[in-house]
Design an enzyme around this catalytic site. Structure first.
Site, PDB file in Angstrom:
ATOM      1  N   ARG A  13     -42.773  52.963  52.288  1.00 24.00           N
ATOM      2  CA  ARG A  13     -42.684  53.129  53.734  1.00 24.00           C
ATOM      3  C   ARG A  13     -42.746  51.750  54.385  1.00 24.00           C
ATOM      4  O   ARG A  13     -43.559  50.899  53.995  1.00 24.00           O
ATOM      5  CB  ARG A  13     -43.852  53.979  54.264  1.00 24.00           C
ATOM      6  CG  ARG A  13     -43.650  55.476  54.065  1.00 24.00           C
ATOM      7  CD  ARG A  13     -42.477  56.004  54.906  1.00 24.00           C
ATOM      8  NE  ARG A  13     -42.192  57.414  54.689  1.00 24.00           N
ATOM      9  CZ  ARG A  13     -41.330  57.896  53.792  1.00 24.00           C
ATOM     10  NH1 ARG A  13     -40.676  57.064  52.987  1.00 24.00           N
ATOM     11  NH2 ARG A  13     -41.112  59.180  53.698  1.00 24.00           N
ATOM     12  N   ASP A  34     -35.881  49.181  51.380  1.00 28.80           N
ATOM     13  CA  ASP A  34     -35.150  50.420  51.655  1.00 28.80           C
ATOM     14  C   ASP A  34     -35.708  51.105  52.905  1.00 28.80           C
ATOM     15  O   ASP A  34     -35.085  51.993  53.451  1.00 28.80           O
ATOM     16  CB  ASP A  34     -35.295  51.367  50.449  1.00 28.80           C
ATOM     17  CG  ASP A  34     -34.501  52.662  50.615  1.00 28.80           C
ATOM     18  OD1 ASP A  34     -33.328  52.586  51.029  1.00 28.80           O
ATOM     19  OD2 ASP A  34     -35.052  53.749  50.332  1.00 28.80           O
ATOM     20  N   GLU A  89     -36.974  53.051  62.025  1.00 26.74           N
ATOM     21  CA  GLU A  89     -35.695  53.353  61.370  1.00 26.74           C
ATOM     22  C   GLU A  89     -34.759  54.067  62.336  1.00 26.74           C
ATOM     23  O   GLU A  89     -35.185  55.055  62.953  1.00 26.74           O
ATOM     24  CB  GLU A  89     -35.939  54.204  60.122  1.00 26.74           C
ATOM     25  CG  GLU A  89     -36.682  53.412  59.055  1.00 26.74           C
ATOM     26  CD  GLU A  89     -36.871  54.171  57.736  1.00 26.74           C
ATOM     27  OE1 GLU A  89     -36.429  55.323  57.643  1.00 26.74           O
ATOM     28  OE2 GLU A  89     -37.460  53.600  56.818  1.00 26.74           O
ATOM     29  N   HIS A 107     -32.712  53.451  53.838  1.00 27.04           N
ATOM     30  CA  HIS A 107     -33.590  54.531  53.365  1.00 27.04           C
ATOM     31  C   HIS A 107     -32.812  55.482  52.444  1.00 27.04           C
ATOM     32  O   HIS A 107     -32.680  56.680  52.718  1.00 27.04           O
ATOM     33  CB  HIS A 107     -34.196  55.307  54.543  1.00 27.04           C
ATOM     34  CG  HIS A 107     -35.447  56.036  54.178  1.00 27.04           C
ATOM     35  ND1 HIS A 107     -36.486  56.248  55.068  1.00 27.04           N
ATOM     36  CD2 HIS A 107     -35.849  56.629  53.015  1.00 27.04           C
ATOM     37  CE1 HIS A 107     -37.448  56.936  54.476  1.00 27.04           C
ATOM     38  NE2 HIS A 107     -37.088  57.182  53.216  1.00 27.04           N
TER      39      HIS A 107
END
Ligand SMILES: NC(=O)c1ccc[n+]([C@@H]2O[C@H](COP(=O)([O-])OP(=O)(O)OC[C@H]3O[C@@H](n4cnc5c(N)ncnc54)[C@H](O)[C@@H]3O)[C@@H](O)[C@H]2O)c1
Ligand SMILES: O=C(O)[C@H](O)COP(=O)(O)O
Length: 598
Positions: free
Chosen positions: A284, A308, A313, A332
């Site tokens: 995260r 990632d 986001e 992600h």
């Protein structure tokens, strides 16, 4: 001695106006047949607003077809992707379940807007940091996730980022596509023999470690809760946080985002790392202080990062971190393989359908998580626990303040081998539901109890008992200490209301009330009478009930001594009206009686 005659009228207790046949309910039950014919316990019940209609499941983010097909078999499915928070709030009041991935914030506002209809939130993946769990619990909404189906995908993505970062694959690819040929610029570093610190040695972390070992890396791990044997079995050494960050050439993050892990990687921790360390994050974004990471990249403390996941986001288009030339990024994608998405879709669809049908999901995030085999053996005791709680609280005189309750279990098993979390939750629910105006279920019973200042204690006593050895529980006793009772005989010398029960042939039985032994199966409704022990009492009470067409399902009499007092427990299928109960009260030998709804 003063004689008290009381009956417990449901009109005194608004929450007792419950009809088991209410058509607007979908009963939640266990994934095996109920051991007796009574209506399923209300504990796990989900409600649908329209009679006989299928529940509505809102899918707020893309879910694979196999999951959708499964859902469509038993629900109306509304696929509305990309809703704004306001659009989600507007829709949610007509939905029984909501399925999301990481891109939807299921905030307190969503639960408020649901107005009690939303009963399950399914997270098609692992991380539930986008769901306000506290709010879900307060609103009695079950949250389930799909914790296993994307593990390998996330681990593979972690390894993909590790190797791509080490060999500058992304930058070199962009350079060639821009017409350049920069072989000297993109010289990488080797992985073999390097130390990788896996931070968070759970499902994904373990799979990353296994793969990294295959690449010839020396793998260490830090996880305060991971068992050393699991690490040893994979050839991984569990070390302290300080040792992990100080010795690793590569650090791969795999812990959940919690208040403890929030910005765990910051200026101070970057400074304690080996100079030139490389960081991979498929967990995260929030576990890294992103500004601090930019500083560490700029000053060379961190050589490279492969990310990632991001605090926000999608990240801002001008994010210095994303645009940094020694950083590679993906949007992600950890869980985004065809196989993993198929897997999570099926896993979450099964969990949501199961929950809507009454099964206690083994992937529940805000309810006691009990392994299926424990659940299966505890099923009848779960019903007993709830009924004893419900019974005990109905015996409390209205004006008495309940401070809490104690649950005592006897079992031939060692106390540490008896998992009573579910039983405790059900006693709590049984006690709280009749005295609360809110909808109470196994999810929010503890929360509502705490709100009301109720404390629950447990005691497990090891006791061999003929015929019951091998069963998980011999007896469950519920004590409500120091309260007045509508039925004085239910109070022990210590001043506690006390009821005790057992499971016989899979059916819950009440076996003790106060200090009187009785034996009645806990079904339908119950009339408890204390009377002078004399012939003809059963006939008199039975006659009054029969005259009102009320069917007696069972009867049991327990007495202290012949000719003294006796307790008569009468099970009735129907609910007697006030006049019938008053008639029973006029029988001269009856000293007190109470009507209880199970
Ligand atoms: N990028 C993606 O698409 C993707 C895919 C799957 C999982 N994830 C994320 O990866 C993380 C791990 O997932 P998982 O399935 O392995 O979960 P998991 O629960 O199996 O493992 C998490 C581990 O972190 C450990 N942990 C908790 N606090 C810690 C701390 N302070 N320090 C070190 N370790 C700590 C736990 O003990 C546990 O072993 C989650 O945040 C999940 O959301 C991301
Ligand atoms: O926690 C997870 O399962 C991953 O982060 C995957 O999230 P996603 O379902 O949004 O891809």
């Amino acid at each position: 001695m003063a004689i008290s005659k009381a009956f417990f009228s449901s009109s005194l207790h608004p929450s007792l106006h419950y009809s088991p046949s209410r058509p607007t309910t979908v009963s939640l039950h266990f994934p095996f047949p109920f051991p007796f014919s009574a209506a399923p316990s209300r504990n796990l019940r989900l409600r649908c607003d329209a009679a006989d209609s299928k529940p509505t499941v809102l899918i707020a983010e893309k879910l694979s077809d196999s999951g959708l097909d499964l859902l469509r078999d038993s629900a109306d499915v509304d696929c509305s992707y990309g809703l704004s928070p306001d659009q989600l709030a507007a829709k949610i009041a007509s939905c029984d379940a909501l399925i999301v991935r990481s891109g939807t914030k299921v905030s307190r506002e969503v639960f408020e807007a649901a107005k009690g209809r939303l009963k399950v939130v399914g997270r098609a993946g692992v991380g539930i940091d986008n769901v306000d769990l506290q709010a879900a619990t307060e609103f009695g909404c079950l949250v389930v996730n799909a914790p296993t189906a994307n593990t390998v995908a996330a681990a593979e993505h972690g390894i993909a980022l590790l190797t791509s970062m080490a060999r500058n694959v992304a930058q070199a690819d962009a350079s060639v596509k821009a017409g350049k040929w920069q072989r000297n610029k993109y010289v990488g570093v080797s992985l073999v023999g390097k130390t990788l610190a896996v931070m968070g040695f759970g499902k994904v972390g373990s799979e990353v470690a296994r793969r990294a070992r295959g690449l010839g890396m020396h793998v260490i791990a830090h996880d305060p809760y991971a068992p050393a044997e699991r690490a040893r079995a994979l050839g991984v050494e569990l070390v302290s946080f300080d040792d992990a960050i100080a010795t690793a050439d590569f650090i791969s993050l795999h812990m959940p985002l919690t208040p403890t892990t929030d910005k765990m990687f910051n200026d101070e921790t970057f400074a304690r790392m080996k100079r030139g360390v490389r960081i991979i994050n498929v967990a995260r974004g929030g576990v890294i202080d992103e500004d601090a990471l930019v500083r560490a990249l700029d000053n060379g403390q961190v050589a490279q990062a492969a990310l990632d996941v991001f605090t926000e986001e999608p990240p801002a288009k001008d994010s210095k971190l994303v645009l940094h030339e020694r950083v590679i990024v993906t949007p992600h994608l950890g869980a985004s393989t065809v196989e993993a998405q198929e897997g999570v879709a099926i896993e979450i669809a099964e969990a949501v359908v199961g929950a809507l049908n009454g099964e206690l999901a083994s992937t529940a995030v805000n309810a006691p998580m009990v392994p299926p085999e424990v659940l299966s053996e505890l099923a009848p005791y779960v019903i007993l626990a709830e009924k004893l709680g419900r019974l005990a609280v109905q015996l409390v005189a209205g004006e008495s303040g309940i401070k809490g309750a104690k649950v005592v279990y006897t079992s031939s098993r060692d106390p540490e081998d008896l998992d009573t979390r579910l039983l405790r939750a059900m006693v709590t629910k049984g006690i709280v539901e009749p005295i609360s105006s809110s909808f109470v279920n196994i999810i929010n019973a503890d929360y509502i109890a705490k709100q009301r200042g109720l404390n629950f204690a447990e005691e497990r006593i090891k006791r061999e008992q003929n015929g019951l050895n091998g069963t998980p529980v011999n007896s469950i006793q519920v004590q409500i200490p120091h309260v007045g009772s509508l039925f004085a005989s239910a109070v022990t010398d210590a001043g506690d209301i006390q009821v005790e029960g057992k499971v016989r042939d899979g059916v819950p039985h009440l076996t003790k009330i106060g200090s009187y032994a009785v034996d009645v199966s806990l079904e339908g409704n119950l009339i408890l009478c204390r009377q002078v022990d004399q012939p003809g009492m059963i006939g008199k009470v039975g006659g009054i009930l029969a005259s009102q067409n009320i069917n007696v399902s069972f009867m049991s009499v327990g007495r202290t001594f012949r000719g003294k007092q006796a307790i008569m427990a009468i099970g009735v299928d129907e609910e007697p009206n006030k006049e019938t109960l008053e008639k029973i009260g006029t029988i001269p030998a009856i000293e007190e009686f109470v009507f209880l709804k199970l």
